[in-house]
Scaffold this active site. Structure first.
Site, short mmCIF file in Angstrom:
data_model
loop_
_atom_site.label_atom_id
_atom_site.label_comp_id
_atom_site.label_asym_id
_atom_site.label_seq_id
_atom_site.Cartn_x
_atom_site.Cartn_y
_atom_site.Cartn_z
N ASP B 52 0.82 -1.22 0.00
CA ASP B 52 0.00 0.00 0.00
C ASP B 52 0.85 1.26 0.00
O ASP B 52 2.05 1.22 0.27
CB ASP B 52 -0.84 0.05 1.29
CG ASP B 52 -2.07 -0.79 1.16
OD1 ASP B 52 -2.43 -1.18 0.03
OD2 ASP B 52 -2.69 -1.08 2.21
N TYR B 110 6.72 -9.84 7.50
CA TYR B 110 6.52 -8.39 7.62
C TYR B 110 6.92 -7.97 9.04
O TYR B 110 6.75 -8.74 10.00
CB TYR B 110 5.05 -8.02 7.44
CG TYR B 110 4.60 -7.86 6.01
CD1 TYR B 110 4.78 -6.66 5.34
CD2 TYR B 110 3.97 -8.91 5.35
CE1 TYR B 110 4.33 -6.51 4.03
CE2 TYR B 110 3.54 -8.77 4.02
CZ TYR B 110 3.72 -7.55 3.38
OH TYR B 110 3.29 -7.40 2.08
#
Lengths: 245, 245
Positions: B52, B110
């Site tokens: 994003d 992540y």
């Protein structure tokens, strides 16, 4: 009239340093504008010192005089509403009218953050300087004590230095590995000459990557010769950590 | 025709995410432009996934096909001369023509970086999300195991998710204190739904600051109800750490 002490954090990336300069965006300029927008007063703000373009501060003290009726402890909140995101006033309080943020400094601590990599790494590029390998951490660490104590640091100052004495005392100096290939140099002193921390950092990095032999450092400090010390390390890794009065 | 795998690091701050979108500056767009300027070829590059706006990557794998005569191991150097400073290709190599950077992913890690402070701190603002106190680290840590293993994570995905199955396996999850008031959440899984890591981070942060009770987490995961999980944590703290094939 009240004298107010601010503690300011900023990311120096976008700024031409602390000090107001014609046509440049500076941290001092932004704060003086925010004071004007908050109080209607045009004041000059005095910091513990100037920082160069790109240098950051975790906690930069600065004072100014005001007749505002805003409570001293609330001034920082009002100022923050007029400041860009990369400058935040962390606190504000009233201090003695004779207090001076620059002249009363007893001790300053700077940190120099750097990483070792064959190529620059964008993720770390905002606050850490890029150093190419090799970097021998133990070798770099071995020479730190040569900087400790009181010395004439004129050989570790840029020509632009404008002070009567170039003698300074380094009280603490340490080099830590924060993670694989990431390092922080921390230096505490009674004050620093222009570019002094960055030249000390550059010299220590030069020892780590084999460009300066460890046994040369003592004579480099004693030589007072700017040409013998290492390069001025880039501004991006430097941060004013704290100031004591 | 050769298939080339790139490993890319980028600071997501300036970008509208990975994927090319009309009128937006994206990481994919910058790299496809750099490939064109290097090879003269208009190609589509396939990454391990989309990130994003504002999300960073330490090591994003992406492949493309080319007829360039540049040696595969040297392509990254050529590309870097055409890329902005906040995107660096760390390496390039030739891979099997059937390799696919997205479909062949076995595991992704992540990290979510955040700090706890009464107000935002500019020095950390590039890569760490701001969280207001209180934050009870031990409480937040106590619920991590509820996310481990195979679950239907549809309650931890944004509505925009476009996948056939919402079942995912989380293999590892940990929360570390990196320094006073600074924390890193690390999550390794076989894949993640849209916004899943940020919603897991938001939920863990909500436990840490007392908005969600630790004993509710198991039923929140089982409920598959997006409304019961925490907020989507801000993009700035998220970084794709690595991808395994």
């Amino acid at each position: 009239m009240k004298r107010i002490l601010l503690i300011i954090q900023f990311l120096g990336t976008r700024y031409s340093g602390w000090q107001v300069q014609p046509g440049q965006v500076t941290v001092q300029g932004e704060i003086e504008r925010a004071i004007y927008e908050t109080t209607g007063e045009r004041v000059k703000i005095h910091s513990s010192g100037r920082t160069d373009a790109g240098v950051h501060a975790m906690a930069m003290p600065a004072h100014f005089d005001t007749d505002t009726r805003i409570q001293p402890e609330n001034i920082y909140k009002a100022l923050n509403t007029h400041l860009p995101d990369d400058i935040r006033v962390l606190s504000s309080c009233q201090v003695d009218e004779h207090f001076h943020a620059r002249f009363d400094v007893k001790e300053k601590t700077y940190e120099y953050h750097f990483y070792v990599s064959p190529q620059p790494l964008p993720y770390f590029s905002t606050t850490e300087a890029w150093i190419t390998p090799p970097f021998n951490f133990d070798l770099a660490k071995s020479i730190l004590n040569e900087f400790l104590g009181t010395h004439d640091f004129v050989g570790f100052a840029s020509a632009r230095t404008e002070v009567t004495s170039t003698i300074r005392t380094i009280k603490k100096i340490s080099l830590s590995k924060t993670s694989k290939d990431h390092f922080v140099l921390s230096v505490t002193g009674d004050g620093f000459l222009y570019n002094m921390v960055r030249i000390i950092a550059g010299t220590i990095i030069s020892v780590g990557n084999g460009k300066i032999a460890p046994n040369e450092i003592k004579s480099i400090v004693e030589s007072k010769d700017r040409k013998r010390a290492g390069d001025t390390a880039s501004a991006v890794g430097l941060v004013l950590k704290n100031v004591k009065y």
